[in-house]
Design a protein around this motif. Structure first.
Motif, PDB file in Angstrom:
ATOM      1  N   TRP A  21      42.684 -80.775 -31.786  1.00 41.14           N
ATOM      2  CA  TRP A  21      42.635 -82.185 -31.388  1.00 41.14           C
ATOM      3  C   TRP A  21      42.657 -82.324 -29.872  1.00 41.14           C
ATOM      4  N   GLN A  22      43.369 -81.421 -29.188  1.00 43.07           N
ATOM      5  CA  GLN A  22      43.340 -81.453 -27.711  1.00 43.07           C
ATOM      6  C   GLN A  22      41.907 -81.251 -27.210  1.00 43.07           C
ATOM      7  N   GLN A  23      41.217 -80.251 -27.791  1.00 43.36           N
ATOM      8  CA  GLN A  23      39.825 -79.991 -27.409  1.00 43.36           C
ATOM      9  C   GLN A  23      38.957 -81.193 -27.744  1.00 43.36           C
ATOM     10  N   SER A  24      39.275 -81.803 -28.876  1.00 47.89           N
ATOM     11  CA  SER A  24      38.503 -82.953 -29.330  1.00 47.89           C
ATOM     12  C   SER A  24      38.583 -84.090 -28.298  1.00 47.89           C
ATOM     13  N   ARG A  25      39.807 -84.336 -27.814  1.00 44.52           N
ATOM     14  CA  ARG A  25      39.976 -85.390 -26.804  1.00 44.52           C
ATOM     15  C   ARG A  25      39.204 -85.040 -25.531  1.00 44.52           C
ATOM     16  N   ASP A  26      39.243 -83.759 -25.155  1.00 42.95           N
ATOM     17  CA  ASP A  26      38.595 -83.347 -23.897  1.00 42.95           C
ATOM     18  C   ASP A  26      37.069 -83.413 -23.970  1.00 42.95           C
ATOM     19  N   THR A  27      36.509 -83.161 -25.168  1.00 47.93           N
ATOM     20  CA  THR A  27      35.046 -83.047 -25.275  1.00 47.93           C
ATOM     21  C   THR A  27      34.383 -84.268 -25.902  1.00 47.93           C
ATOM     22  N   GLY A  28      35.174 -85.108 -26.561  1.00 47.65           N
ATOM     23  CA  GLY A  28      34.578 -86.244 -27.278  1.00 47.65           C
ATOM     24  C   GLY A  28      33.935 -85.821 -28.588  1.00 47.65           C
ATOM     25  N   LEU A  29      34.203 -84.610 -29.031  1.00 46.37           N
ATOM     26  CA  LEU A  29      33.685 -84.144 -30.325  1.00 46.37           C
ATOM     27  C   LEU A  29      34.823 -84.112 -31.330  1.00 46.37           C
ATOM     28  N   SER A  30      34.471 -84.235 -32.620  1.00 46.30           N
ATOM     29  CA  SER A  30      35.523 -84.158 -33.634  1.00 46.30           C
ATOM     30  C   SER A  30      35.908 -82.690 -33.849  1.00 46.30           C
ATOM     31  N   THR A  54      21.804 -75.291 -28.272  1.00 46.90           N
ATOM     32  CA  THR A  54      21.015 -75.459 -27.042  1.00 46.90           C
ATOM     33  C   THR A  54      21.859 -74.917 -25.879  1.00 46.90           C
ATOM     34  N   SER A  55      21.287 -74.922 -24.675  1.00 48.99           N
ATOM     35  CA  SER A  55      22.110 -74.429 -23.553  1.00 48.99           C
ATOM     36  C   SER A  55      23.290 -75.385 -23.294  1.00 48.99           C
ATOM     37  N   ALA A  56      23.109 -76.711 -23.555  1.00 47.94           N
ATOM     38  CA  ALA A  56      24.250 -77.644 -23.413  1.00 47.94           C
ATOM     39  C   ALA A  56      25.326 -77.295 -24.446  1.00 47.94           C
ATOM     40  N   GLY A  57      24.884 -76.933 -25.648  1.00 49.04           N
ATOM     41  CA  GLY A  57      25.837 -76.532 -26.695  1.00 49.04           C
ATOM     42  C   GLY A  57      26.602 -75.284 -26.289  1.00 49.04           C
ATOM     43  N   GLN A  58      25.882 -74.347 -25.662  1.00 48.10           N
ATOM     44  CA  GLN A  58      26.560 -73.115 -25.219  1.00 48.10           C
ATOM     45  C   GLN A  58      27.615 -73.423 -24.161  1.00 48.10           C
ATOM     46  N   GLN A  59      27.310 -74.417 -23.315  1.00 50.39           N
ATOM     47  CA  GLN A  59      28.301 -74.784 -22.280  1.00 50.39           C
ATOM     48  C   GLN A  59      29.570 -75.366 -22.900  1.00 50.39           C
ATOM     49  N   ILE A  60      29.373 -76.212 -23.918  1.00 49.74           N
ATOM     50  CA  ILE A  60      30.540 -76.798 -24.602  1.00 49.74           C
ATOM     51  C   ILE A  60      31.351 -75.675 -25.251  1.00 49.74           C
ATOM     52  N   VAL A  61      30.658 -74.729 -25.881  1.00 47.84           N
ATOM     53  CA  VAL A  61      31.376 -73.615 -26.525  1.00 47.84           C
ATOM     54  C   VAL A  61      32.148 -72.826 -25.472  1.00 47.84           C
ATOM     55  N   HIS A  62      31.545 -72.662 -24.327  1.00 44.67           N
ATOM     56  CA  HIS A  62      32.220 -71.946 -23.234  1.00 44.67           C
ATOM     57  C   HIS A  62      33.552 -72.633 -22.886  1.00 44.67           C
ATOM     58  N   GLN A  63      33.542 -73.963 -22.934  1.00 42.31           N
ATOM     59  CA  GLN A  63      34.778 -74.725 -22.610  1.00 42.31           C
ATOM     60  C   GLN A  63      35.821 -74.642 -23.724  1.00 42.31           C
ATOM     61  N   THR A  64      35.337 -74.547 -24.984  1.00 45.38           N
ATOM     62  CA  THR A  64      36.262 -74.733 -26.102  1.00 45.38           C
ATOM     63  C   THR A  64      36.645 -73.442 -26.827  1.00 45.38           C
ATOM     64  N   SER A  65      35.875 -72.352 -26.620  1.00 45.72           N
ATOM     65  CA  SER A  65      36.017 -71.191 -27.508  1.00 45.72           C
ATOM     66  C   SER A  65      37.389 -70.527 -27.413  1.00 45.72           C
ATOM     67  N   ASP A  66      38.103 -70.766 -26.321  1.00 45.22           N
ATOM     68  CA  ASP A  66      39.418 -70.117 -26.229  1.00 45.22           C
ATOM     69  C   ASP A  66      40.553 -71.093 -26.559  1.00 45.22           C
ATOM     70  N   PHE A  67      40.243 -72.097 -27.417  1.00 45.73           N
ATOM     71  CA  PHE A  67      41.278 -73.108 -27.718  1.00 45.73           C
ATOM     72  C   PHE A  67      42.518 -72.491 -28.351  1.00 45.73           C
TER      73      PHE A  67
END
Ligand code: SF4
Length: 200
Positions: free
Chosen positions: A35-44, A108-121
């Motif tokens: 949920w912390q990641q969710s708040r930071d990214t705007g994704l569920s 997509t490359s934007a998706g990869q960037q989001i994963v880069h931010q969230t993958s170590d949650f």
């Protein structure tokens, strides 16, 4: 009600109950971190989990039906989550040249960037696990492996890519063995999510 694991008299007199409550607490940590990641990214949370799954699994698994089974959700629920990811430009659909009705999903490359931010949650959990000594870690992993297999047998964890459900897995009562990799599997080498897994 008296034998509920949440009844403190029952809980404090039973190691089984304490383990169940401990697992519940750990599940809570995962939910909080997601949920912390969710708040930071705007994704569920499920959209984040889908992005992580797509990153680390092959095209044959990156399909709506497979994702629905993986996350124990209906196909419409997963389709809705994926639709938002496509609209936000994080995922694209790749048609199957052999079947016009089928497609797999790709970041997509934007998706990869989001994963880069969230993958170590879950890294805070990795840090705590890392502090255990090797024998405790191995025993803990072996117990988790057995619990997950038991829950899979009861239909609570649907998709499994673990050794015990794999065609190549052999066990002679003493030693676990992988017939594909042609090697014995010590407890810490047993896999929960193996790219070579072949369903029995
Ligand atoms: S192929 Fe993978 S899942 Fe199957 S037994 Fe070997 S290591 Fe385990």
């Amino acid at each position: 009600m008296n034998d509920s694991v949440f009844n403190l008299d029952q809980q404090n007199s039973s190691v089984d109950a304490k383990i169940v409550v401990g697992l519940e607490r750990l599940g809570e940590v995962f939910r909080t971190l997601l949920w912390q990641q969710s708040r930071d990214t705007g994704l569920s949370p499920i959209q984040i989990q889908v992005l992580l799954f797509l990153t680390f699994h092959g095209p044959e698994k990156r399909k709506i039906g497979y994702l629905a089974a993986e996350f124990n959700l209906t196909k419409p629920t997963i389709s809705d989550a994926v639709k938002v990811l496509v609209q936000k430009g994080f995922v694209m659909r790749i048609g199957d040249p052999t079947d016009s009705r089928s497609h797999s999903l790709q970041l997509t490359s934007a998706g990869q960037q989001i994963v880069h931010q969230t993958s170590d949650f879950a890294s805070v959990l990795s840090q705590v696990v890392g502090q255990l000594d090797v024998s405790h870690k191995t025993a803990l992993y072996e117990s988790l492996f057995t619990l997950i297999y038991g829950l899979h047998q009861r239909g609570l964890i649907t998709v499994q890519r673990m050794c015990k459900t794999c065609l190549h897995y052999q066990f002679d009562g003493r030693i676990h063995y992988c017939g594909l990799l042609k090697m014995p599997l010590e407890a810490d080498l047993l896999r929960l999510d193996c790219p070579e897994h072949t369903l029995l």
